[in-house]
Design an enzyme around this catalytic site. Structure first.
Site, PDB file in Angstrom:
ATOM      1  CE  LYS A   1       0.959   1.309   4.558  1.00 15.70           C
ATOM      2  NZ  LYS A   1       2.127   2.568   4.734  1.00 15.70           N
TER       3      LYS A   1
ATOM      4  N   GLY B   1       7.678   2.055   4.232  1.00 18.92           N
ATOM      5  CA  GLY B   1       6.605   1.958   4.052  1.00 18.92           C
ATOM      6  C   GLY B   1       5.870   2.053   3.447  1.00 18.92           C
TER       7      GLY B   1
ATOM      8  N   GLY C   1       5.172  -6.116   5.907  1.00 22.01           N
ATOM      9  CA  GLY C   1       4.565  -6.977   6.686  1.00 22.01           C
ATOM     10  C   GLY C   1       3.462  -7.037   7.557  1.00 22.01           C
TER      11      GLY C   1
ATOM     12  CB  SER D   1       0.245  -6.661   2.546  1.00 20.94           C
ATOM     13  OG  SER D   1      -0.748  -7.153   1.995  1.00 20.94           O
TER      14      SER D   1
ATOM     15  CG  ASP E   1      -0.146   0.854   7.724  1.00 21.53           C
ATOM     16  OD1 ASP E   1      -0.340   1.558   8.814  1.00 21.53           O
ATOM     17  OD2 ASP E   1       1.214   1.015   7.571  1.00 21.53           O
TER      18      ASP E   1
END
Ligand code: C5P
Length: 293
Positions: A11, A98, A102, A104, A136
């Site tokens: 992302k 960034g 990890g 995902s 995230d």
């Protein structure tokens, strides 16, 4: 079913605003996530008790600290399932950049295990496990590749996907640890919020022109203070005809989003001549989350 294979996409943050600092030190955010056509591959098989992780790619930490491993352990703890899993992770997404690799992978492990064990957890429970693993992670369970998220990322609104857009990633050889970026934001004496707070107009997120107007990253200046080479890279990336260019998350990756492939490709060639020690990756934004397989 004995195995599930999923693609775990990277992302970028099209917008990242720091809304405030909680008393515990954590920061409340407003962010816009966009998934990319750059993925790790995650293969999960049922096996003997426990979690076994086989990593194909650079291994920056012991397996037990890997977020995919922690996701699998958390799933087994939560469900009480006695069986174990064997995870094979093929890393393509640069680590500590960034790009959410990890996170995902962790979300893919949760989804794969839930499928393997016949949807034992309802979606809401899976999201809760995801939020506990990192801010995230819940986005990667989203049905849409574009989402607006608040808080610690556990509250998010999937949005209608935008047409695929060409992207250029500038991945430096070094990473930036997230906690360092947030600490630098505080140390810079920048009072949070560093931009006026106002409700985002979601209609702006229905076109790339609108997204470009909202594009911002409140961590950017603090991170450029830590790693000045990133500012030079950003300035170069801002002068090659992109719709927008930004730091992704807390960095160290910078990205630029283009209207067409030829402008992106020309930019990639010119910039790679100037910054040979940077990994220049060409990709596109996703218009749908990857299908299984
Ligand atoms: O979410 P992640 O585990 O990557 O966060 C690492 C560290 O970054 C946190 O422990 C915290 O110090 C900082 N952080 C923060 N506010 C956020 C996300 C991360 O202060 N929203």
């Amino acid at each position: 079913m004995t195995s599930v294979r999923l693609r775990a996409p990277a992302k970028v943050n099209l917008r990242l605003r720091v809304l405030g600092r909680e008393s515990g030190g954590y920061h409340q955010l407003e962010t816009v996530f966009q998934a990319l056509d750059l993925s790790d591959e995650v293969d999960v098989r049922s096996g003997p008790a426990g979690v076994h992780l086989d990593l194909d790619g650079p291994e920056p930490c012991p397996p037990e600290e890997n977020l995919a491993y922690r996701a699998a352990s958390a799933f087994l703890d939560r469900t009480g399932i006695a069986q174990g899993v064997s995870i094979r992770l093929s890393k393509r997404i640069p680590a500590r950049g960034g790009l959410g690799g990890g996170s995902s992978d962790a979300a893919a492990v949760l989804r794969a295990m839930n499928r393997l064990f016949r949807d034992v957890l309802p979606g809401r429970e899976l999201e809760r496990l995801a939020a506990d693993l990192g801010s995230d992670v819940p986005f990667f369970l989203s049905p849409s590749p574009l989402a607006l998220a608040w808080g610690r990322g556990d509250r998010f609104l999937p949005l209608n996907a935008l047409p695929p857009a060409p992207v250029l990633l500038a991945v430096p050889a070094f990473g930036v640890e997230t906690h360092r970026a947030f600490r630098a934001l505080g140390a810079a004496g920048v009072p949070a919020p560093v931009r006026p707070v106002g409700a985002i107009d979601p209609r702006k997120l229905s076109s790339w022109e609108g997204v470009a107007e909202l594009a911002a990253n409140d961590l950017q200046d603090a991170v450029f203070g830590l790693e000045p080479v990133l500012r030079s890279l950003f300035e170069a990336l801002s002068g090659v005809g992109a719709r927008l260019s930004l730091l992704s998350g807390s960095g160290s990756t910078l990205f630029a989003l283009f209207e067409d492939r030829s402008t992106r490709d020309e930019a990639a060639e010119a910039l790679s001549r100037r910054f040979g020690d940077v990994n220049w990756l060409r990709t596109t934004t996703l218009a749908a989350m990857p299908a299984p397989g």
